[in-house]
Scaffold this active site. Structure first.
Site, PDB file in Angstrom:
ATOM      1  CE  LYS A  89      -4.485  -1.432   1.614  1.00 12.46           C
ATOM      2  NZ  LYS A  89      -4.350  -2.877   1.910  1.00 12.46           N
ATOM      3  CD  GLU A 111     -11.756   5.389   1.192  1.00 12.56           C
ATOM      4  OE1 GLU A 111     -11.889   6.548   0.778  1.00 12.56           O
ATOM      5  OE2 GLU A 111     -11.153   4.498   0.583  1.00 12.56           O
ATOM      6  CB  SER A 376      -0.224  -8.158  -1.220  1.00 13.31           C
ATOM      7  OG  SER A 376      -1.029  -9.013  -0.423  1.00 13.31           O
TER       8      SER A 376
HETATM    9  C1  LIG Z   1      -5.195  -3.895   1.413  1.00 15.33           C
HETATM   10  C2  LIG Z   1      -4.496  -5.144   1.131  1.00 15.33           C
HETATM   11  C3  LIG Z   1      -4.853  -5.962   0.031  1.00 15.33           C
HETATM   12  C4  LIG Z   1      -6.034  -5.688  -0.844  1.00 15.33           C
HETATM   13  O1  LIG Z   1      -5.994  -4.498  -1.564  1.00 15.33           O
HETATM   14  P1  LIG Z   1      -5.727  -4.469  -3.129  1.00 15.33           P
HETATM   15  O2  LIG Z   1      -6.019  -3.054  -3.496  1.00 15.33           O
HETATM   16  O3  LIG Z   1      -6.654  -5.435  -3.772  1.00 15.33           O
HETATM   17  O4  LIG Z   1      -4.319  -4.835  -3.350  1.00 15.33           O
HETATM   18  C5  LIG Z   1      -4.095  -7.095  -0.221  1.00 15.33           C
HETATM   19  N1  LIG Z   1      -3.051  -7.435   0.559  1.00 15.33           N
HETATM   20  C6  LIG Z   1      -2.678  -6.685   1.618  1.00 15.33           C
HETATM   21  C7  LIG Z   1      -1.520  -7.134   2.445  1.00 15.33           C
HETATM   22  C8  LIG Z   1      -3.383  -5.514   1.943  1.00 15.33           C
HETATM   23  O5  LIG Z   1      -3.008  -4.794   3.006  1.00 15.33           O
END
Ligand SMILES: *Cc1c(COP(=O)(O)O)cnc(C)c1O
Length: 392
Positions: A89, A111, A376
């Site tokens: 993020k 938000e 992610s």
């Molecule tokens: C917020 C989040 C997501 C989902 O958000 P996307 O916009 O779909 O990437 C996925 N993995 C993690 C670790 C997150 O914090």
């Protein structure tokens, strides 16, 4: 360029900017300036410098040998979990805070649902000494106390949304209401959602993921193209970033993984591509989960980051055109995958990322198939959930 939006922000039939008239000047200002800013030398220099020295990029591309052995493929993990603040993020919030500065904005609003985007926004506001207000549903404030504490420590003001179900969509409504009343503020959106130009801008900022992937694969395998890329989808930003530089190369298979909660048809799910229909959410036309009256259906997933009732317009288009294959994983399957990765590779993934890992057993791989799973985020924030579901 089939998978780039047109000048009105449409990917096929999806996208656009469905906003109240009072917001038109704000969105237009951003639309008129974002590409010039993103492509300017001043922006690029500062963005790259911060990504390297503050976030810790490039994130490693790690060949997971034991995971590869288990599934009979060559599996790499793109380690977004190692970024500062623990997920992808921050790639977006760093970029947008610089865009806000170039536009001369001094106040930031955002938000947040689970609080991850709120923390990433509060972080960059602290870094840049900008005033930060985060809107969050009252229910989520209670559920996500550690992230609320982080945001406060970082100097952000957290405002409770007390209407409706008191969750993410209500926080979004509050943020938009505040934006209308305070047009001098910059609205920092956390995924490839919202009115044009946000989906395109966020995708371009997250595209650093696939840009690095290409160079790293080239170095490690001699070929910059993998056979398959797998990423989880909430709003779709980490997937958009991992897919971005491969979108036009149809030899690279793209797999988007949604959260199926207790099961796609259980009534407790967030598998938008399976359950959604065309509609407007958060200022863009896309697919979303709605009832017969067009009211948004509350999504459910064990992972707060995937608990979103829509997907960004790019993903709606990838789904419609079948450019990406949409799969899903239940809570249970994600938990199992998280435990597996932890035990065989010594990496505790975020619950969201565990959904991407959870489709590995569902795919029949060819020998030597090169697969990249976008990891992610890290699992520290999910420890309580993991402990409550400890495998016996
Ligand atoms: C917020 C989040 C997501 C989902 O958000 P996307 O916009 O779909 O990437 C996925 N993995 C993690 C670790 C997150 O914090």
């Amino acid at each position: 360029m089939k998978f780039q939006p047109n000048k009105n922000g449409y990917y096929g039939q999806f996208g656009g900017a469905f906003i109240p008239e009072l917001l038109y000047p704000n969105v237009k200002e951003l639309e008129d300036n974002y590409l010039t800013i993103l492509e300017s030398v001043a922006f690029q220099t500062e963005y790259k410098d911060l990504l390297q020295h503050y976030v810790g990029r490039p994130s490693p591309l790690y060949l997971a040998k034991r995971l590869s052995e288990k599934y009979g493929a060559t599996i790499y993990l793109k380690r977004e979990d190692l970024n500062h603040t623990g997920a992808h993020k921050v790639n977006n919030t760093i970029g947008q805070i610089l865009v806000a500065k170039h536009l001369g904005k001094t106040k930031i609003i955002a938000e947040t649902g689970a609080g991850q985007h709120g923390v990433a926004t509060a972080t960059v506001c602290a870094l840049m000494n900008l005033e930060c207000t985060v809107f969050m549903g009252e229910v989520d404030i209670k559920r996500q106390a550690p992230n609320v504490a982080r945001m406060k420590m970082l100097g952000a003001k957290v405002v409770a949304a007390t209407s409706g179900s008191k969750t993410l969509k209500d926080a979004t409504n509050e943020a938009i209401r505040y934006w209308i009343q305070n047009p001098e503020t910059y609205y920092l959106i956390g995924s490839v959602v919202g009115p044009h130009p946000y989906p395109d801008m966020v995708a371009r900022l997250q595209a650093v993921i696939s840009k690095e992937m290409k160079a790293q694969l080239k170095m490690q395998t001699g070929n910059e193209n993998p056979d398959t890329i797998i990423a989880c989808v909430g709003g779709g930003s980490n997937a958009a970033g991992a897919f971005y530089h491969y979108l036009e190369n149809e030899n690279v298979e793209l797999i988007a993984v949604e959260a199926a909660g207790l099961g796609v048809h259980s009534g407790e799910s967030a598998a938008t591509s399976q359950l959604g229909e065309v509609g407007v959410i958060h200022g863009s036309k896309t697919i979303l989960m709605q009832d017969e009256y067009g009211q948004i259906v509350e999504p459910y997933s064990i992972s707060a980051g995937l608990d979103y009732p829509g997907v960004g317009p790019l993903h709606a288009f990838l789904h419609e055109t079948k450019r990406a294959k949409f799969m899903n994983a239940t809570d249970k399957e994600a938990l199992k995958a998280a435990y597996e990765l932890t035990k065989i590779e010594g990496i505790i993934p975020a619950l969201e990322s565990a959904h991407a890992l959870a489709v590995l057993p569902k795919i029949k791989f060819k020998k030597d198939q090169v697969v990249v799973v976008n990891l992610s985020g890290r699992g520290d924030k999910d420890l309580e959930t993991y402990i409550n579901h400890l495998e016996k």
